[in-house]
Design a protein around this motif. Structure first.
Motif, PDB file in Angstrom:
ATOM      1  N   LYS A   6      24.320  -6.145-103.793  1.00  0.00           N
ATOM      2  CA  LYS A   6      25.473  -6.750-104.462  1.00  0.00           C
ATOM      3  C   LYS A   6      26.487  -7.254-103.429  1.00  0.00           C
ATOM      4  O   LYS A   6      27.129  -8.306-103.616  1.00  0.00           O
ATOM      5  CB  LYS A   6      26.133  -5.743-105.398  1.00  0.00           C
ATOM      6  CG  LYS A   6      25.403  -5.587-106.726  1.00  0.00           C
ATOM      7  CD  LYS A   6      26.288  -4.915-107.753  1.00  0.00           C
ATOM      8  CE  LYS A   6      25.671  -4.987-109.141  1.00  0.00           C
ATOM      9  NZ  LYS A   6      26.565  -4.463-110.179  1.00  0.00           N
ATOM     10  N   SER A  60      24.545  -9.327-111.031  1.00  0.00           N
ATOM     11  CA  SER A  60      24.176  -8.160-111.845  1.00  0.00           C
ATOM     12  C   SER A  60      22.886  -8.405-112.619  1.00  0.00           C
ATOM     13  O   SER A  60      22.034  -7.518-112.736  1.00  0.00           O
ATOM     14  CB  SER A  60      25.319  -7.829-112.822  1.00  0.00           C
ATOM     15  OG  SER A  60      26.466  -7.426-112.119  1.00  0.00           O
ATOM     16  N   PRO A  90      29.695  -2.154-106.459  1.00  0.00           N
ATOM     17  CA  PRO A  90      29.114  -2.264-105.112  1.00  0.00           C
ATOM     18  C   PRO A  90      29.814  -1.371-104.088  1.00  0.00           C
ATOM     19  O   PRO A  90      29.144  -0.818-103.198  1.00  0.00           O
ATOM     20  CB  PRO A  90      29.309  -3.741-104.759  1.00  0.00           C
ATOM     21  CG  PRO A  90      30.335  -4.252-105.730  1.00  0.00           C
ATOM     22  CD  PRO A  90      30.207  -3.431-106.958  1.00  0.00           C
TER      23      PRO A  90
END
Length: 413
Positions: A325, A331, A406
């Protein structure tokens, strides 16, 4: 987009390889549920095919008189079960003489023995050959076909000729290279000329239908003189629209022969091949339901196990998810990777379970001499269920992985 999906699939396979033992165990858990479904459905289907083919050989326009009904009705403990008299020779002879419904053929037969020894010159069989006495209509009404020679005819029956028709296995045993038609065999010291050989029928539940001898009724009665022989009556109607009327007339005729008054119940049973097939279908339907219940319970356990494995995988790879990420992975890309990993494991389990289920069904069919056929419907259901299991199991772990923060993921130890 395609290259990204391809990359995610590659990552999913790499992840599966890195946790090989866990993947194998998960695949086996799913495979057990699918195996139970496919195996039981395959076995039940083989049983249904065998019974249906045996009954359908009688013909849809055939009905039979027998001592009792095919299925006895439940009676209360206080009520004594009625014992029907055997269908003796006088019954069948009177029926032949008095039943004259148009477009019908009446077959009469009885089992002389199921353990005869048949000899030809210096060869002889084991004492396991069934011998039946029959009239000229029995083979036709029973759906049996002559492959070589001819069937028993009216002259053989009227004159009690010493002739017979044999099954294909008996031919293989006594006449492996010769043509049996015209040859003379010996049964219980009596000589019979072989006039025909039947087409192969196979075995059902260990009962070899090709190891039989058919001889004229009166000739068989002179050899097999057991007391209380139970004869069989079979009526074939050439025109299907006349079946109901023919059956009603036959019942009335047989009731008169038995001397029953109008208020007395039948002291015999009568069954049509269609009725037998319907009863078999009802019984096998219960087996199908049982197969589904067992499989659903097992598959439910497989779903929980697969979801648990994927949640553990998400926890173990939290730091990896944070790195991806941080490098810009979206996502939905993370979710697709985990979702695809679940789908692959589910489909591997479905494939393995289907193969094992087919092997079990084939083993059951071979063990009980059943007619196995490829269970395409069960295979389609198994593939669909394996996919649904994977979707349900992968949805929550994939969503959880996609929602991880993240920064928090990079701090995860």
């Amino acid at each position: 987009m395609f290259s990204l999906a391809k990359e995610n699939i590659r990552i999913a396979f790499d992840s599966i390889k890195s946790q090989l033992l866990r993947t194998i165990l998960t695949v086996l858990i799913i495979a057990i549920g699918i195996m139970a479904l496919v195996g039981i459905l395959s076995g039940v289907s083989a049983l249904e095919n065998t019974i249906a083919s045996n009954f359908s050989s009688m013909g849809s326009n055939t009905f039979n008189f027998q001592r009792y009904e095919f299925t006895a009705q439940r009676q209360s403990s206080r009520e004594r079960q009625k014992i029907n008299p055997v269908i003796d020779y006088r019954d069948v002879k009177d029926f032949e003489d008095n039943y004259n419904f148009p477009f019908t053929k009446v077959a009469v037969s009885f089992y002389g023995t199921s353990a005869a020894e048949v000899k030809y010159e210096n060869k002889k069989t084991d004492p396991e050959v069934a011998v039946l006495g029959a009239n000229e209509f029995y083979l036709e009404n029973s759906g049996l076909e002559v492959e070589n020679g001819r069937s028993l005819n009216v002259f053989d029956i009227q004159n009690s000729n010493a002739v017979c028709v044999i099954g294909s296995d008996l031919q293989k045993s006594l006449f492996p290279v010769e043509n049996p038609v015209g040859k003379t065999i010996s049964i219980r010291g009596s000589k019979f000329k072989v006039v025909g050989v039947l087409k192969e029928k196979g075995a059902t539940f260990g009962n070899n239908q090709d190891l039989r001898v058919f001889m004229p009724l009166q000739k068989a009665r002179s050899i097999f003189t057991n007391p209380n022989i139970n004869y069989s009556l079979s009526v074939k109607v050439d025109k299907s629209e006349m079946l109901e009327a023919a059956q009603d007339d036959a019942i009335l005729t047989f009731r008169n022969i038995r001397g029953l008054n109008p208020i007395e119940k039948n002291d015999f049973g009568i069954e049509r091949s269609e009725d037998l097939l319907n009863q078999v279908a009802q019984n096998t339907a219960a087996l199908y339901v049982a197969a589904w219940i067992i499989s659903i319970i097992t598959i439910f356990g497989s779903t929980i196990a697969l979801m648990n494995i994927m949640l553990v995988s998400v926890s173990e790879r939290t730091r990896e998810i944070g790195v991806r990420k941080a490098l810009g992975a979206k996502s939905k890309t993370i979710a697709f990777q985990f979702f695809m990993e679940t789908i692959i494991i589910g489909q591997l389990g479905g494939l393995l379970g289907t193969i094992l289920g087919i092997l079990i069904g084939l083993a059951v069919a071979n063990g009980f001499d059943l007619e196995f056929s490829t269970p395409w419907v069960a295979m389609i259901w198994a593939t669909s269920i394996a996919f649904i299991v994977a979707v349900i199991s992968g949805l929550y772990p994939a969503t959880k992985a996609a929602k991880l923060d993240p920064i928090e993921s990079l701090r995860y130890e």
